[in-house]
Scaffold this motif. Structure first.
Motif, PDB file in Angstrom:
ATOM      1  N   MET A 174       0.805  -1.211   0.000  1.00 48.90           N
ATOM      2  CA  MET A 174       0.000   0.000   0.000  1.00 48.90           C
ATOM      3  C   MET A 174       0.852   1.281   0.000  1.00 48.90           C
ATOM      4  O   MET A 174       0.566   2.192  -0.769  1.00 48.90           O
ATOM      5  N   PRO A 175       1.904   1.398   0.820  1.00 46.59           N
ATOM      6  CA  PRO A 175       2.709   2.624   0.791  1.00 46.59           C
ATOM      7  C   PRO A 175       3.454   2.766  -0.539  1.00 46.59           C
ATOM      8  O   PRO A 175       3.945   1.777  -1.087  1.00 46.59           O
ATOM      9  N   PRO A 176       3.553   3.982  -1.065  1.00 49.59           N
ATOM     10  CA  PRO A 176       4.263   4.173  -2.321  1.00 49.59           C
ATOM     11  C   PRO A 176       5.769   3.943  -2.158  1.00 49.59           C
ATOM     12  O   PRO A 176       6.390   4.465  -1.231  1.00 49.59           O
ATOM     13  N   ALA A 177       6.334   3.166  -3.056  1.00 47.20           N
ATOM     14  CA  ALA A 177       7.732   2.747  -2.961  1.00 47.20           C
ATOM     15  C   ALA A 177       8.704   3.921  -2.962  1.00 47.20           C
ATOM     16  O   ALA A 177       9.734   3.874  -2.289  1.00 47.20           O
ATOM     17  N   ARG A 178       8.384   4.973  -3.700  1.00 51.86           N
ATOM     18  CA  ARG A 178       9.308   6.113  -3.777  1.00 51.86           C
ATOM     19  C   ARG A 178       8.983   7.197  -2.747  1.00 51.86           C
ATOM     20  O   ARG A 178       9.586   8.271  -2.765  1.00 51.86           O
ATOM     21  N   ARG A 179       8.045   6.910  -1.853  1.00 50.37           N
ATOM     22  CA  ARG A 179       7.677   7.831  -0.764  1.00 50.37           C
ATOM     23  C   ARG A 179       7.353   9.227  -1.297  1.00 50.37           C
ATOM     24  O   ARG A 179       7.747  10.231  -0.744  1.00 50.37           O
ATOM     25  N   LEU A 180       6.599   9.252  -2.381  1.00 52.16           N
ATOM     26  CA  LEU A 180       6.330  10.456  -3.141  1.00 52.16           C
ATOM     27  C   LEU A 180       4.830  10.638  -3.335  1.00 52.16           C
ATOM     28  O   LEU A 180       4.116   9.679  -3.617  1.00 52.16           O
ATOM     29  N   ALA A 181       4.373  11.895  -3.179  1.00 49.50           N
ATOM     30  CA  ALA A 181       2.988  12.262  -3.496  1.00 49.50           C
ATOM     31  C   ALA A 181       3.032  13.383  -4.528  1.00 49.50           C
ATOM     32  O   ALA A 181       3.762  14.364  -4.361  1.00 49.50           O
ATOM     33  N   ALA A 228       4.157   5.985  -6.464  1.00 48.24           N
ATOM     34  CA  ALA A 228       3.755   7.284  -5.912  1.00 48.24           C
ATOM     35  C   ALA A 228       2.246   7.386  -5.815  1.00 48.24           C
ATOM     36  O   ALA A 228       1.513   6.733  -6.550  1.00 48.24           O
ATOM     37  N   HIS A 229       1.804   8.257  -4.910  1.00 47.94           N
ATOM     38  CA  HIS A 229       0.404   8.665  -4.891  1.00 47.94           C
ATOM     39  C   HIS A 229       0.258   9.800  -5.892  1.00 47.94           C
ATOM     40  O   HIS A 229       1.092  10.705  -5.929  1.00 47.94           O
ATOM     41  N   VAL A 230      -0.784   9.774  -6.682  1.00 50.20           N
ATOM     42  CA  VAL A 230      -1.055  10.852  -7.626  1.00 50.20           C
ATOM     43  C   VAL A 230      -2.434  11.413  -7.295  1.00 50.20           C
ATOM     44  O   VAL A 230      -3.442  10.708  -7.376  1.00 50.20           O
ATOM     45  N   ILE A 231      -2.451  12.675  -6.890  1.00 49.15           N
ATOM     46  CA  ILE A 231      -3.668  13.371  -6.501  1.00 49.15           C
ATOM     47  C   ILE A 231      -3.977  14.354  -7.626  1.00 49.15           C
ATOM     48  O   ILE A 231      -3.149  15.213  -7.951  1.00 49.15           O
ATOM     49  N   ARG A 232      -5.146  14.202  -8.225  1.00 47.77           N
ATOM     50  CA  ARG A 232      -5.485  15.031  -9.379  1.00 47.77           C
ATOM     51  C   ARG A 232      -6.744  15.841  -9.115  1.00 47.77           C
ATOM     52  O   ARG A 232      -7.701  15.337  -8.530  1.00 47.77           O
ATOM     53  N   ASN A 233      -6.706  17.097  -9.552  1.00 45.38           N
ATOM     54  CA  ASN A 233      -7.885  17.954  -9.510  1.00 45.38           C
ATOM     55  C   ASN A 233      -7.747  19.021 -10.584  1.00 45.38           C
ATOM     56  O   ASN A 233      -6.698  19.135 -11.222  1.00 45.38           O
ATOM     57  N   ALA A 234      -8.791  19.787 -10.798  1.00 44.35           N
ATOM     58  CA  ALA A 234      -8.746  20.855 -11.789  1.00 44.35           C
ATOM     59  C   ALA A 234      -7.681  21.876 -11.386  1.00 44.35           C
ATOM     60  O   ALA A 234      -7.765  22.468 -10.318  1.00 44.35           O
ATOM     61  N   GLY A 235      -6.671  22.027 -12.210  1.00 40.82           N
ATOM     62  CA  GLY A 235      -5.608  22.991 -11.949  1.00 40.82           C
ATOM     63  C   GLY A 235      -4.417  22.441 -11.193  1.00 40.82           C
ATOM     64  O   GLY A 235      -3.415  23.126 -11.056  1.00 40.82           O
ATOM     65  N   GLY A 236      -4.506  21.218 -10.685  1.00 37.84           N
ATOM     66  CA  GLY A 236      -3.376  20.654  -9.939  1.00 37.84           C
ATOM     67  C   GLY A 236      -3.034  21.483  -8.712  1.00 37.84           C
ATOM     68  O   GLY A 236      -1.865  21.732  -8.418  1.00 37.84           O
ATOM     69  N   GLN A 237      -4.041  21.876  -7.972  1.00 40.67           N
ATOM     70  CA  GLN A 237      -3.851  22.782  -6.848  1.00 40.67           C
ATOM     71  C   GLN A 237      -3.913  22.063  -5.502  1.00 40.67           C
ATOM     72  O   GLN A 237      -4.679  21.112  -5.337  1.00 40.67           O
ATOM     73  N   VAL A 238      -3.109  22.542  -4.572  1.00 39.17           N
ATOM     74  CA  VAL A 238      -3.159  22.018  -3.211  1.00 39.17           C
ATOM     75  C   VAL A 238      -4.311  22.718  -2.503  1.00 39.17           C
ATOM     76  O   VAL A 238      -4.172  23.789  -1.925  1.00 39.17           O
ATOM     77  N   LEU A 272      -0.012   8.236   7.281  1.00 33.78           N
ATOM     78  CA  LEU A 272      -0.406   6.826   7.328  1.00 33.78           C
ATOM     79  C   LEU A 272       0.381   5.948   6.349  1.00 33.78           C
ATOM     80  O   LEU A 272       0.489   4.737   6.565  1.00 33.78           O
ATOM     81  N   LEU A 273       0.917   6.557   5.298  1.00 34.97           N
ATOM     82  CA  LEU A 273       1.553   5.742   4.260  1.00 34.97           C
ATOM     83  C   LEU A 273       2.990   6.150   3.957  1.00 34.97           C
ATOM     84  O   LEU A 273       3.607   5.624   3.033  1.00 34.97           O
ATOM     85  N   GLY A 274       3.526   7.091   4.732  1.00 34.99           N
ATOM     86  CA  GLY A 274       4.960   7.335   4.747  1.00 34.99           C
ATOM     87  C   GLY A 274       5.575   8.182   3.662  1.00 34.99           C
ATOM     88  O   GLY A 274       6.802   8.202   3.518  1.00 34.99           O
ATOM     89  N   THR A 275       4.789   8.916   2.886  1.00 33.14           N
ATOM     90  CA  THR A 275       5.431   9.747   1.873  1.00 33.14           C
ATOM     91  C   THR A 275       6.249  10.850   2.535  1.00 33.14           C
ATOM     92  O   THR A 275       5.897  11.363   3.600  1.00 33.14           O
ATOM     93  N   GLN A 276       7.345  11.204   1.896  1.00 38.66           N
ATOM     94  CA  GLN A 276       8.273  12.191   2.434  1.00 38.66           C
ATOM     95  C   GLN A 276       8.489  13.376   1.510  1.00 38.66           C
ATOM     96  O   GLN A 276       9.251  14.278   1.821  1.00 38.66           O
ATOM     97  N   GLU A 277       7.857  13.336   0.333  1.00 36.59           N
ATOM     98  CA  GLU A 277       8.063  14.402  -0.639  1.00 36.59           C
ATOM     99  C   GLU A 277       6.778  14.667  -1.404  1.00 36.59           C
ATOM    100  O   GLU A 277       6.059  13.739  -1.763  1.00 36.59           O
ATOM    101  N   ILE A 278       6.538  15.956  -1.659  1.00 42.57           N
ATOM    102  CA  ILE A 278       5.390  16.401  -2.448  1.00 42.57           C
ATOM    103  C   ILE A 278       5.926  17.074  -3.707  1.00 42.57           C
ATOM    104  O   ILE A 278       6.843  17.891  -3.636  1.00 42.57           O
ATOM    105  N   VAL A 279       5.342  16.740  -4.836  1.00 50.28           N
ATOM    106  CA  VAL A 279       5.655  17.397  -6.094  1.00 50.28           C
ATOM    107  C   VAL A 279       4.348  17.952  -6.656  1.00 50.28           C
ATOM    108  O   VAL A 279       3.379  17.207  -6.820  1.00 50.28           O
ATOM    109  N   VAL A 280       4.316  19.248  -6.907  1.00 49.65           N
ATOM    110  CA  VAL A 280       3.152  19.911  -7.492  1.00 49.65           C
ATOM    111  C   VAL A 280       3.472  20.163  -8.960  1.00 49.65           C
ATOM    112  O   VAL A 280       4.496  20.764  -9.279  1.00 49.65           O
ATOM    113  N   ILE A 281       2.591  19.680  -9.847  1.00 43.36           N
ATOM    114  CA  ILE A 281       2.829  19.845 -11.282  1.00 43.36           C
ATOM    115  C   ILE A 281       1.592  20.458 -11.938  1.00 43.36           C
ATOM    116  O   ILE A 281       0.536  19.830 -12.019  1.00 43.36           O
TER     117      ILE A 281
END
Length: 171
Positions: free
Chosen positions: A25-32, A54-64, A78-87
């Motif tokens: 369940m946890p993403p191998a690259r610890r990336l969201a 990685a977890h990929v969170i998608r919405n209109a505009g790619g906004q946090v 809960l799943l150990g990600t250590q890095e966020i990338v906003v694209i």
């Protein structure tokens, strides 16, 4: 044939050779990754990601947004990600309207009052990425130690360009 039937048939072909049920369940690259829902973006492909990376969170505009924060909190705590990338990306539809435009369209064409809804359009892609990075960094629900970076994907070239958190000011 309805699109749902096409999708179901494609899934049958996929499932017949599926071999990744063992992935944890946890993403191998610890990336969201937070990115736009635009159909032209295939983040796994343009980032070289494999299923389970990685977890990929998608919405209109790619906004946090508040909901993206909810997902990032679960992803980290809960799943150990250590890095966020906003694209974000060039030629984004969120650049093409205002809240008033969409409120009016919904009122005129759907008979709906959405005047209390902020659809979060923006006039500048890089500034939107900076605002998302700021939202992630300022959230009391995410730790200061979480790495975060922002990027703009060019839909014409397939290349990423990093967005600095503060715009260069030359004087």
């Amino acid at each position: 044939m309805p699109e749902r039937d096409v999708l179901q048939a494609a899934n049958e072909v996929y499932a017949d050779s599926f071999s990744q049920g063992h992935l944890p369940m946890p993403p191998a690259r610890r990336l969201a990754i937070v990115t736009c829902m635009d159909a032209r973006l295939d983040p796994a492909r343009f980032l070289g990601l494999e299923p389970g990376d990685a977890h990929v969170i998608r919405n209109a505009g790619g906004q946090v947004t508040e909901d993206a924060i909810r997902s990032l909190v679960i992803s980290h705590w809960l799943l150990g990600t250590q890095e966020i990338v906003v694209i974000a990306h060039t030629d984004c539809g969120m650049l093409t309207f205002t809240n008033d435009d969409l409120h009016g369209k919904l009122r005129d064409e759907a008979g709906a009052d959405a005047s209390d809804v902020d659809f979060l359009p923006f006039p500048n892609i890089e500034d939107s990425v900076r605002a998302s990075l700021r939202a992630a960094r300022e959230s009391p629900l995410l730790p200061d130690t979480l790495e975060a970076s922002g990027w703009v994907y060019d839909v014409r070239t397939g290349r990423l360009a990093e967005v600095r958190e503060t715009a260069d000011v030359r004087g």
